[in-house]
Design a protein around this motif. Structure first.
Motif, short mmCIF file in Angstrom:
data_model
loop_
_atom_site.label_atom_id
_atom_site.label_comp_id
_atom_site.label_asym_id
_atom_site.label_seq_id
_atom_site.Cartn_x
_atom_site.Cartn_y
_atom_site.Cartn_z
N SER A 1 5.45 12.59 -11.35
CA SER A 1 5.51 13.54 -12.70
C SER A 1 6.46 14.72 -12.61
O SER A 1 7.10 14.93 -11.55
N SER A 2 6.93 14.97 -13.79
CA SER A 2 7.98 16.09 -13.94
C SER A 2 7.59 17.40 -13.67
O SER A 2 6.36 17.69 -13.84
N SER B 1 0.73 -1.37 0.03
CA SER B 1 0.17 -0.04 0.02
C SER B 1 1.01 1.22 -0.21
O SER B 1 2.13 1.10 0.41
N GLY B 2 0.17 2.40 -0.31
CA GLY B 2 0.87 3.68 -0.33
C GLY B 2 1.46 4.35 -1.56
O GLY B 2 2.04 5.41 -1.83
N GLY B 3 1.13 3.33 -2.52
CA GLY B 3 1.52 4.18 -3.77
C GLY B 3 0.63 5.31 -4.25
O GLY B 3 -0.52 5.70 -3.67
N GLY B 4 0.94 5.94 -5.35
CA GLY B 4 0.14 6.93 -5.80
C GLY B 4 0.97 7.88 -6.76
O GLY B 4 2.08 7.69 -7.41
N LEU B 5 0.19 8.85 -7.07
CA LEU B 5 1.10 10.25 -7.86
C LEU B 5 1.57 11.13 -7.00
O LEU B 5 1.05 11.67 -6.15
N VAL B 6 2.99 11.49 -7.61
CA VAL B 6 3.47 12.52 -6.68
C VAL B 6 4.66 13.29 -7.69
O VAL B 6 4.90 12.79 -8.64
N GLN B 7 4.66 14.49 -7.28
CA GLN B 7 5.41 15.52 -8.26
C GLN B 7 7.01 15.06 -7.87
O GLN B 7 7.31 14.71 -6.77
N ALA B 8 7.76 15.38 -9.01
CA ALA B 8 9.48 15.11 -8.77
C ALA B 8 9.85 16.01 -7.67
O ALA B 8 9.37 17.18 -7.41
N GLY B 9 10.55 15.27 -6.86
CA GLY B 9 11.25 16.11 -5.44
C GLY B 9 10.33 15.83 -4.29
O GLY B 9 10.66 15.97 -3.27
N GLY B 10 9.15 14.94 -4.42
CA GLY B 10 8.23 14.59 -3.49
C GLY B 10 8.61 13.51 -2.91
O GLY B 10 9.55 12.73 -3.12
N ASP C 1 11.76 6.79 -11.25
CA ASP C 1 11.23 6.02 -10.35
C ASP C 1 10.10 5.33 -10.46
O ASP C 1 9.34 4.68 -9.76
N THR C 2 9.06 6.17 -11.44
CA THR C 2 8.15 5.51 -11.66
C THR C 2 7.84 4.16 -12.21
O THR C 2 8.64 3.69 -13.00
N ALA C 3 6.97 3.17 -11.59
CA ALA C 3 7.22 1.86 -11.75
C ALA C 3 5.90 1.35 -10.88
O ALA C 3 5.54 2.01 -9.78
N VAL C 4 5.78 -0.04 -10.96
CA VAL C 4 4.92 -0.76 -9.91
C VAL C 4 6.05 -1.55 -9.08
O VAL C 4 7.03 -1.84 -9.48
N SER D 1 12.99 12.62 -2.43
CA SER D 1 13.40 13.07 -3.57
C SER D 1 12.96 12.18 -4.90
O SER D 1 14.14 11.98 -5.76
N LEU D 2 11.98 11.89 -5.10
CA LEU D 2 11.55 11.19 -6.03
C LEU D 2 11.70 11.65 -7.51
O LEU D 2 11.73 12.83 -7.57
#
Length: 117
Positions: A116-117, A7-16, A91-94, A86-87
């Motif tokens: 997202s960039s 659990s815990g996945g999702g959409l985040v901006q770069a640097g998040g 790093d986008t992946a399953v 610092s994503l």
């Protein structure tokens, strides 16, 4: 057998940051037989790769691409976490949780992380 649920996945901006969790269930015997736990990821069109792993003695191993940004922890016998800071878009992946026992490897179904960039 060991069951793993991420659990815990999702959409985040770069640097998040994101924190993934893996809930481990099974008999006391099988959980106590886990030699190591880890996180793997698979990006579209790429092979599954190791992100971070922790042995039963506490030793850790990280992919070079995440060193200094990701931290694996075993919060208790039934929870493994991956703190991701610092994503980056790459790093986008399953992300999959893994546990290794004397009887073989167990896998969760994965949780999607999109940066997202």
């Amino acid at each position: 057998q060991v069951q793993l649920v991420e659990s815990g996945g999702g959409l985040v901006q770069a640097g998040g940051s994101l924190r993934l969790s893996c809930a481990i269930s099974g008999s006391i015997f099988t959980i106590s037989s886990i030699n190591s736990v880890g996180w793997y990821r698979q990006a579209p069109g790429k092979q599954r790769e190791l992100v971070a792993a922790m042995a039963s003695g506490g030793g850790t191993n990280y992919a070079d691409s995440v060193k200094g940004r990701f931290t694996i922890s075993r919060d208790n016998a039934k929870t493994v976490s991956l703190q991701m800071n610092s994503l980056k878009p790459e790093d986008t992946a399953v992300y999959y949780c893994n546990s290794r026992t004397g009887n073989g490897d167990y896998w969760g179904k994965g949780t999607l992380v999109t940066v997202s960039s």
